[in-house]
Write a protein that holds these residues in place. Structure first.
Motif, PDB file in Angstrom:
ATOM      1  N   ILE A 109     -13.570  49.529  -0.028  1.00 37.75           N
ATOM      2  CA  ILE A 109     -13.247  49.220   1.371  1.00 37.75           C
ATOM      3  C   ILE A 109     -13.057  47.707   1.507  1.00 37.75           C
ATOM      4  O   ILE A 109     -13.962  46.942   1.165  1.00 37.75           O
ATOM      5  CB  ILE A 109     -14.353  49.737   2.317  1.00 37.75           C
ATOM      6  CG1 ILE A 109     -14.414  51.272   2.266  1.00 37.75           C
ATOM      7  CG2 ILE A 109     -14.117  49.251   3.734  1.00 37.75           C
ATOM      8  CD1 ILE A 109     -15.580  51.865   3.039  1.00 37.75           C
ATOM      9  N   PRO A 110     -11.905  47.253   2.004  1.00 37.94           N
ATOM     10  CA  PRO A 110     -11.656  45.813   2.102  1.00 37.94           C
ATOM     11  C   PRO A 110     -12.694  45.058   2.944  1.00 37.94           C
ATOM     12  O   PRO A 110     -13.096  43.958   2.594  1.00 37.94           O
ATOM     13  CB  PRO A 110     -10.262  45.725   2.734  1.00 37.94           C
ATOM     14  CG  PRO A 110      -9.613  47.019   2.357  1.00 37.94           C
ATOM     15  CD  PRO A 110     -10.718  48.038   2.350  1.00 37.94           C
ATOM     16  N   ASN A 111     -13.136  45.667   4.055  1.00 43.05           N
ATOM     17  CA  ASN A 111     -14.124  45.015   4.920  1.00 43.05           C
ATOM     18  C   ASN A 111     -15.318  45.958   5.103  1.00 43.05           C
ATOM     19  O   ASN A 111     -15.397  46.690   6.095  1.00 43.05           O
ATOM     20  CB  ASN A 111     -13.499  44.652   6.266  1.00 43.05           C
ATOM     21  CG  ASN A 111     -14.409  43.801   7.129  1.00 43.05           C
ATOM     22  OD1 ASN A 111     -15.636  43.850   7.004  1.00 43.05           O
ATOM     23  ND2 ASN A 111     -13.825  43.021   8.016  1.00 43.05           N
ATOM     24  N   PRO A 112     -16.268  45.953   4.151  1.00 39.83           N
ATOM     25  CA  PRO A 112     -17.367  46.918   4.217  1.00 39.83           C
ATOM     26  C   PRO A 112     -18.271  46.733   5.434  1.00 39.83           C
ATOM     27  O   PRO A 112     -18.805  47.712   5.952  1.00 39.83           O
ATOM     28  CB  PRO A 112     -18.134  46.691   2.914  1.00 39.83           C
ATOM     29  CG  PRO A 112     -17.748  45.332   2.454  1.00 39.83           C
ATOM     30  CD  PRO A 112     -16.359  45.102   2.954  1.00 39.83           C
ATOM     31  N   GLU A 118     -18.455  50.659  12.145  1.00 40.72           N
ATOM     32  CA  GLU A 118     -17.721  51.826  12.621  1.00 40.72           C
ATOM     33  C   GLU A 118     -18.481  53.116  12.324  1.00 40.72           C
ATOM     34  O   GLU A 118     -18.544  54.026  13.150  1.00 40.72           O
ATOM     35  CB  GLU A 118     -16.327  51.880  11.968  1.00 40.72           C
ATOM     36  CG  GLU A 118     -15.288  51.060  12.659  1.00 40.72           C
ATOM     37  CD  GLU A 118     -14.908  51.643  14.005  1.00 40.72           C
ATOM     38  OE1 GLU A 118     -14.009  52.495  14.084  1.00 40.72           O
ATOM     39  OE2 GLU A 118     -15.549  51.250  15.012  1.00 40.72           O
ATOM     40  N   MET A 119     -19.058  53.181  11.127  1.00 39.40           N
ATOM     41  CA  MET A 119     -19.857  54.339  10.737  1.00 39.40           C
ATOM     42  C   MET A 119     -21.018  54.539  11.714  1.00 39.40           C
ATOM     43  O   MET A 119     -21.275  55.654  12.173  1.00 39.40           O
ATOM     44  CB  MET A 119     -20.359  54.106   9.307  1.00 39.40           C
ATOM     45  CG  MET A 119     -21.138  55.211   8.695  1.00 39.40           C
ATOM     46  SD  MET A 119     -21.482  54.885   6.936  1.00 39.40           S
ATOM     47  CE  MET A 119     -22.640  53.522   7.046  1.00 39.40           C
ATOM     48  N   ASN A 163     -19.345  44.445  -7.618  1.00 40.64           N
ATOM     49  CA  ASN A 163     -20.468  43.595  -7.209  1.00 40.64           C
ATOM     50  C   ASN A 163     -20.917  43.787  -5.763  1.00 40.64           C
ATOM     51  O   ASN A 163     -21.512  42.900  -5.178  1.00 40.64           O
ATOM     52  CB  ASN A 163     -20.109  42.129  -7.448  1.00 40.64           C
ATOM     53  CG  ASN A 163     -18.856  41.711  -6.683  1.00 40.64           C
ATOM     54  OD1 ASN A 163     -18.151  42.544  -6.126  1.00 40.64           O
ATOM     55  ND2 ASN A 163     -18.572  40.424  -6.679  1.00 40.64           N
ATOM     56  N   ARG A 164     -20.671  44.935  -5.186  1.00 44.44           N
ATOM     57  CA  ARG A 164     -21.078  45.177  -3.794  1.00 44.44           C
ATOM     58  C   ARG A 164     -22.568  45.478  -3.709  1.00 44.44           C
ATOM     59  O   ARG A 164     -23.096  46.281  -4.475  1.00 44.44           O
ATOM     60  CB  ARG A 164     -20.297  46.356  -3.194  1.00 44.44           C
ATOM     61  CG  ARG A 164     -18.824  46.064  -2.936  1.00 44.44           C
ATOM     62  CD  ARG A 164     -18.601  45.471  -1.572  1.00 44.44           C
ATOM     63  NE  ARG A 164     -17.306  44.869  -1.402  1.00 44.44           N
ATOM     64  CZ  ARG A 164     -16.204  45.495  -0.986  1.00 44.44           C
ATOM     65  NH1 ARG A 164     -16.246  46.783  -0.711  1.00 44.44           N
ATOM     66  NH2 ARG A 164     -15.079  44.839  -0.821  1.00 44.44           N
ATOM     67  N   ASN A 165     -23.233  44.857  -2.735  1.00 45.48           N
ATOM     68  CA  ASN A 165     -24.654  45.124  -2.493  1.00 45.48           C
ATOM     69  C   ASN A 165     -24.748  46.012  -1.246  1.00 45.48           C
ATOM     70  O   ASN A 165     -25.106  45.566  -0.162  1.00 45.48           O
ATOM     71  CB  ASN A 165     -25.424  43.819  -2.301  1.00 45.48           C
ATOM     72  CG  ASN A 165     -26.924  44.031  -2.362  1.00 45.48           C
ATOM     73  OD1 ASN A 165     -27.403  45.143  -2.155  1.00 45.48           O
ATOM     74  ND2 ASN A 165     -27.662  42.982  -2.649  1.00 45.48           N
TER      75      ASN A 165
END
Length: 196
Positions: A109-112, A118-119, A163-165
């Motif tokens: 997702i470009p903007n997590p 939104e979620m 590398n997403r946290n």
């Protein structure tokens, strides 16, 4: 989305799916109840494993991935509707869903952060948020390796960030994590959480 990536995705993921991921998905999706929203449904790998939901609305931004998923809708016991949309701009009313599911999607997702907001918006207060993701590892050496490889990996794997946290992102946005299971060290995480 690269059409070739969508076409080959299931083929390259099959060894992981057969060994471990299938069991993880079945366990995770057994907790998906009521009106379910799946973010980034991809090729529909989760569709046959929904057993306890009333309905599933699956959101996928890639037309090529959506096309790959249609055959798997037939394997589901639950009604599934696929909608072309991004996780950062969900076309649903506030508090509409009982459960949100995301599996191996937050890496692309470009903007997590926007996707998490939104979620939260479309999930009912007290609703479930269920994730299975690969994340940045705790080991310093492995984490630095993930950082180093991410620019190259993004190019060959259609935007996937190593590398997403994601757990930290959830906690930062007020999502109460109730269960975490780690796999392959701590490269993959199974997360059950509640929208506050």
């Amino acid at each position: 989305m690269n059409r070739h990536f969508a076409f080959w995705y299931d083929f390259f993921m099959r060894p992981l799916e057969k060994r471990k991921f299938k069991r993880i998905r079945i366990e995770l999706l057994s907790n998906a109840t009521g009106q379910v929203l799946e973010l980034g449904s991809g090729t529909g790998v989760n569709f046959p494993f929904y057993q306890t939901a009333d309905t599933v609305t699956a959101v996928e931004p890639s037309e090529q991935m959506m096309e790959q998923s249609f055959s798997k809708i037939k394997q589901s016991k639950i009604p599934i509707k696929v909608v072309q949309a991004s996780a950062e701009a969900l076309p649903f009313e506030d508090g509409h869903f009982d459960t949100i599911v995301a599996t191996l999607v937050f890496c692309t997702i470009p903007n997590p952060e926007k996707a998490i907001m939104e979620m939260k918006r479309v999930c009912k207060p007290g609703g479930k948020i269920l994730l299975f993701e690969h994340v940045k590892m705790k080991n310093r050496f492995l984490a630095s390796l993930q950082e180093m490889l991410t620019p190259f990996w993004k190019k060959i794997c259609d935007g996937c960030c190593l590398n997403r946290n994601t757990i930290k992102l959830l906690e930062t946005h007020g999502i109460a994590i109730t269960k975490v299971q780690k796999y392959y060290g701590d490269l993959f995480v199974y997360v059950e959480s509640v929208n506050q």
